[in-house]
Write a protein that holds these residues in place. Structure first.
Motif, PDB file in Angstrom:
ATOM      1  N   THR A 115       0.858  -1.190   0.000  1.00 10.90           N
ATOM      2  CA  THR A 115       0.000   0.000   0.000  1.00 10.90           C
ATOM      3  C   THR A 115       0.890   1.235   0.000  1.00 10.90           C
ATOM      4  OG1 THR A 115      -1.670  -1.204   1.274  1.00 10.90           O
ATOM      5  CG2 THR A 115      -1.878   1.193   1.218  1.00 10.90           C
ATOM      6  N   ALA A 116       0.503   2.225  -0.792  1.00  5.92           N
ATOM      7  CA  ALA A 116       1.300   3.450  -0.894  1.00  5.92           C
ATOM      8  C   ALA A 116       0.384   4.670  -0.910  1.00  5.92           C
ATOM      9  CB  ALA A 116       2.148   3.428  -2.165  1.00  5.92           C
ATOM     10  N   ALA A 117       0.873   5.753  -0.338  1.00  2.00           N
ATOM     11  CA  ALA A 117       0.190   7.047  -0.370  1.00  2.00           C
ATOM     12  C   ALA A 117       1.085   8.007  -1.136  1.00  2.00           C
ATOM     13  CB  ALA A 117      -0.058   7.563   1.038  1.00  2.00           C
ATOM     14  N   LEU A 118       0.563   8.543  -2.227  1.00  2.68           N
ATOM     15  CA  LEU A 118       1.325   9.438  -3.099  1.00  2.68           C
ATOM     16  C   LEU A 118       0.590  10.749  -3.267  1.00  2.68           C
ATOM     17  CD1 LEU A 118       1.485   6.333  -4.341  1.00  2.68           C
ATOM     18  CD2 LEU A 118       2.948   7.468  -5.957  1.00  2.68           C
ATOM     19  N   GLY A 119       1.333  11.785  -3.555  1.00  2.00           N
ATOM     20  CA  GLY A 119       0.692  13.067  -3.807  1.00  2.00           C
ATOM     21  C   GLY A 119       1.623  14.054  -4.463  1.00  2.00           C
ATOM     22  N   ASN A 120       1.005  15.059  -5.023  1.00  2.55           N
ATOM     23  CA  ASN A 120       1.727  16.181  -5.582  1.00  2.55           C
ATOM     24  C   ASN A 120       1.942  17.169  -4.446  1.00  2.55           C
ATOM     25  OD1 ASN A 120       1.408  19.090  -6.595  1.00  2.55           O
ATOM     26  ND2 ASN A 120       2.156  17.983  -8.393  1.00  2.55           N
ATOM     27  N   PRO A 121       3.183  17.568  -4.149  1.00  3.59           N
ATOM     28  CA  PRO A 121       3.417  18.469  -3.019  1.00  3.59           C
ATOM     29  C   PRO A 121       2.716  19.821  -3.150  1.00  3.59           C
ATOM     30  CG  PRO A 121       5.453  18.104  -4.260  1.00  3.59           C
ATOM     31  CD  PRO A 121       4.419  17.202  -4.840  1.00  3.59           C
ATOM     32  N   ASP A 122       2.369  20.222  -4.382  1.00  5.04           N
ATOM     33  CA  ASP A 122       1.627  21.470  -4.569  1.00  5.04           C
ATOM     34  C   ASP A 122       0.133  21.292  -4.310  1.00  5.04           C
ATOM     35  OD1 ASP A 122       3.952  22.803  -5.232  1.00  5.04           O
ATOM     36  OD2 ASP A 122       3.722  22.418  -7.368  1.00  5.04           O
ATOM     37  N   GLY A 123      -0.316  20.041  -4.167  1.00  5.83           N
ATOM     38  CA  GLY A 123      -1.720  19.789  -3.854  1.00  5.83           C
ATOM     39  C   GLY A 123      -2.608  19.590  -5.058  1.00  5.83           C
ATOM     40  N   ALA A 124      -2.050  19.291  -6.218  1.00  2.43           N
ATOM     41  CA  ALA A 124      -2.869  19.085  -7.415  1.00  2.43           C
ATOM     42  C   ALA A 124      -3.600  17.742  -7.390  1.00  2.43           C
ATOM     43  CB  ALA A 124      -2.003  19.171  -8.672  1.00  2.43           C
ATOM     44  N   ARG A 125      -2.983  16.722  -6.815  1.00  2.00           N
ATOM     45  CA  ARG A 125      -3.614  15.399  -6.745  1.00  2.00           C
ATOM     46  C   ARG A 125      -2.992  14.601  -5.610  1.00  2.00           C
ATOM     47  NH1 ARG A 125      -4.221  14.451 -11.555  1.00  2.00           N
ATOM     48  NH2 ARG A 125      -2.953  16.104 -12.410  1.00  2.00           N
ATOM     49  N   VAL A 126      -3.731  13.626  -5.142  1.00  2.00           N
ATOM     50  CA  VAL A 126      -3.275  12.753  -4.068  1.00  2.00           C
ATOM     51  C   VAL A 126      -4.039  11.436  -4.192  1.00  2.00           C
ATOM     52  CG1 VAL A 126      -4.953  13.707  -2.417  1.00  2.00           C
ATOM     53  CG2 VAL A 126      -2.904  12.558  -1.571  1.00  2.00           C
ATOM     54  N   TRP A 127      -3.366  10.329  -3.880  1.00  2.00           N
ATOM     55  CA  TRP A 127      -4.086   9.061  -3.911  1.00  2.00           C
ATOM     56  C   TRP A 127      -3.404   8.015  -3.049  1.00  2.00           C
ATOM     57  CZ3 TRP A 127      -0.992  10.433  -8.067  1.00  2.00           C
ATOM     58  CH2 TRP A 127      -0.079   9.497  -8.528  1.00  2.00           C
ATOM     59  N   ILE A 128      -4.203   7.017  -2.708  1.00  4.08           N
ATOM     60  CA  ILE A 128      -3.735   5.833  -1.996  1.00  4.08           C
ATOM     61  C   ILE A 128      -3.968   4.668  -2.939  1.00  4.08           C
ATOM     62  CG2 ILE A 128      -4.038   4.335   0.010  1.00  4.08           C
ATOM     63  CD1 ILE A 128      -5.240   6.885   1.438  1.00  4.08           C
ATOM     64  N   MET A 129      -2.927   3.849  -3.107  1.00  6.23           N
ATOM     65  CA  MET A 129      -3.060   2.704  -3.998  1.00  6.23           C
ATOM     66  C   MET A 129      -2.606   1.447  -3.273  1.00  6.23           C
ATOM     67  SD  MET A 129      -0.085   3.567  -6.749  1.00  6.23           S
ATOM     68  CE  MET A 129       1.657   3.453  -6.370  1.00  6.23           C
ATOM     69  N   ASP A 130      -3.142   0.315  -3.724  1.00  7.00           N
ATOM     70  CA  ASP A 130      -2.869  -0.966  -3.087  1.00  7.00           C
ATOM     71  C   ASP A 130      -2.678  -2.026  -4.164  1.00  7.00           C
ATOM     72  OD1 ASP A 130      -3.016  -2.482  -0.360  1.00  7.00           O
ATOM     73  OD2 ASP A 130      -4.294  -3.647  -1.716  1.00  7.00           O
ATOM     74  N   ARG A 131      -1.842  -2.992  -3.887  1.00  7.92           N
ATOM     75  CA  ARG A 131      -1.575  -4.056  -4.868  1.00  7.92           C
ATOM     76  C   ARG A 131      -2.822  -4.904  -5.140  1.00  7.92           C
ATOM     77  NH1 ARG A 131       3.617  -3.439  -7.197  1.00  7.92           N
ATOM     78  NH2 ARG A 131       5.061  -2.890  -5.559  1.00  7.92           N
ATOM     79  N   GLN A 132      -3.612  -5.190  -4.102  1.00  8.44           N
ATOM     80  CA  GLN A 132      -4.785  -6.050  -4.240  1.00  8.44           C
ATOM     81  C   GLN A 132      -6.098  -5.258  -4.308  1.00  8.44           C
ATOM     82  OE1 GLN A 132      -4.326  -9.391  -4.632  1.00  8.44           O
ATOM     83  NE2 GLN A 132      -2.154  -8.892  -4.526  1.00  8.44           N
ATOM     84  N   GLY A 133      -6.041  -3.966  -4.007  1.00  4.29           N
ATOM     85  CA  GLY A 133      -7.259  -3.160  -3.982  1.00  4.29           C
ATOM     86  C   GLY A 133      -8.016  -3.267  -2.670  1.00  4.29           C
ATOM     87  N   ASN A 134      -7.392  -3.887  -1.665  1.00  2.21           N
ATOM     88  CA  ASN A 134      -8.021  -4.066  -0.357  1.00  2.21           C
ATOM     89  C   ASN A 134      -6.959  -3.877   0.732  1.00  2.21           C
ATOM     90  OD1 ASN A 134      -9.775  -4.669   1.673  1.00  2.21           O
ATOM     91  ND2 ASN A 134      -9.695  -6.885   1.365  1.00  2.21           N
ATOM     92  N   PRO A 135      -6.651  -2.617   1.091  1.00  6.30           N
ATOM     93  CA  PRO A 135      -5.541  -2.363   2.004  1.00  6.30           C
ATOM     94  C   PRO A 135      -5.821  -2.655   3.476  1.00  6.30           C
ATOM     95  CG  PRO A 135      -6.545  -0.306   1.362  1.00  6.30           C
ATOM     96  CD  PRO A 135      -7.224  -1.387   0.564  1.00  6.30           C
ATOM     97  N   GLY A 136      -7.075  -2.859   3.843  1.00  7.74           N
ATOM     98  CA  GLY A 136      -7.390  -3.106   5.256  1.00  7.74           C
ATOM     99  C   GLY A 136      -6.931  -1.957   6.137  1.00  7.74           C
ATOM    100  N   GLU A 137      -6.249  -2.290   7.236  1.00  8.39           N
ATOM    101  CA  GLU A 137      -5.788  -1.280   8.193  1.00  8.39           C
ATOM    102  C   GLU A 137      -4.720  -0.359   7.621  1.00  8.39           C
ATOM    103  OE1 GLU A 137      -6.793  -0.290  11.289  1.00  8.39           O
ATOM    104  OE2 GLU A 137      -8.513  -1.530  10.754  1.00  8.39           O
TER     105      GLU A 137
END
Length: 157
Positions: A115-137
């Motif tokens: 699971t990873a949390a990525l974003g644009n430091p200027d605030g244009a976009r942000v997202w959380i992604m997961d390998r299985q699509g089910n990150p749980g906790e």
């Protein structure tokens, strides 16, 4: 008494005149701008041990803004496919990448690269992604990191 009344009358006219001048000032309109997803005064960092090798593979966006939830991402050594659309994805520093020409920082990646949390430091976009699509906790951990870095979690889908 007449002097007292005329003093009040003059003060009243002065106040009304001043209010009229204020009301006649032109109203300045602010330019239309999009509101960033991130508070620029909050601290921000990327996770320095994230490499392109750790990011390689298939991912699914489970939460985000500026990228559709459910999007399928495939990352290789220098490219990213977002729902089949190819763009460059080149390291630009520790835990930092250029997605096309845009800065994207990995704010958090769990130790097992699931699971990873990525974003644009200027605030244009942000997202959380997961390998299985089910990150749980891990979803809660990613959200806490993004909140710490000033992202508006209410705007994530």
């Amino acid at each position: 008494m007449n002097f007292y009344f005329s003093g009040i009358f003059v003060k009243g006219l002065t106040c009304i005149s001043l209010l009229g001048l204020v009301a006649c000032e032109p109203v300045t309109m602010l330019p239309n701008t999009s509101i960033p997803l991130r508070n620029p005064t909050a601290p921000i960092a990327s996770q320095v041990d994230v490499t392109v090798e750790r990011m390689n593979g298939d991912w699914q966006v489970v939460s985000g803004a500026g990228i559709a939830v459910g999007s399928h991402l495939t990352i290789t050594d220098s490219l990213i496919l977002i729902d089949g659309v190819e763009q460059s994805f080149v390291p630009s520093g520790p835990g930092r990448f250029k997605l096309g020409g845009e800065d994207i920082w990995v704010h958090w990646l769990d130790i097992n690269n699931r699971t990873a949390a990525l974003g644009n430091p200027d605030g244009a976009r942000v997202w959380i992604m997961d390998r299985q699509g089910n990150p749980g906790e891990r979803l809660n951990a990613a959200r806490k990191i993004l909140n710490w870095y000033g992202y508006d979690l209410n705007r994530l889908k």
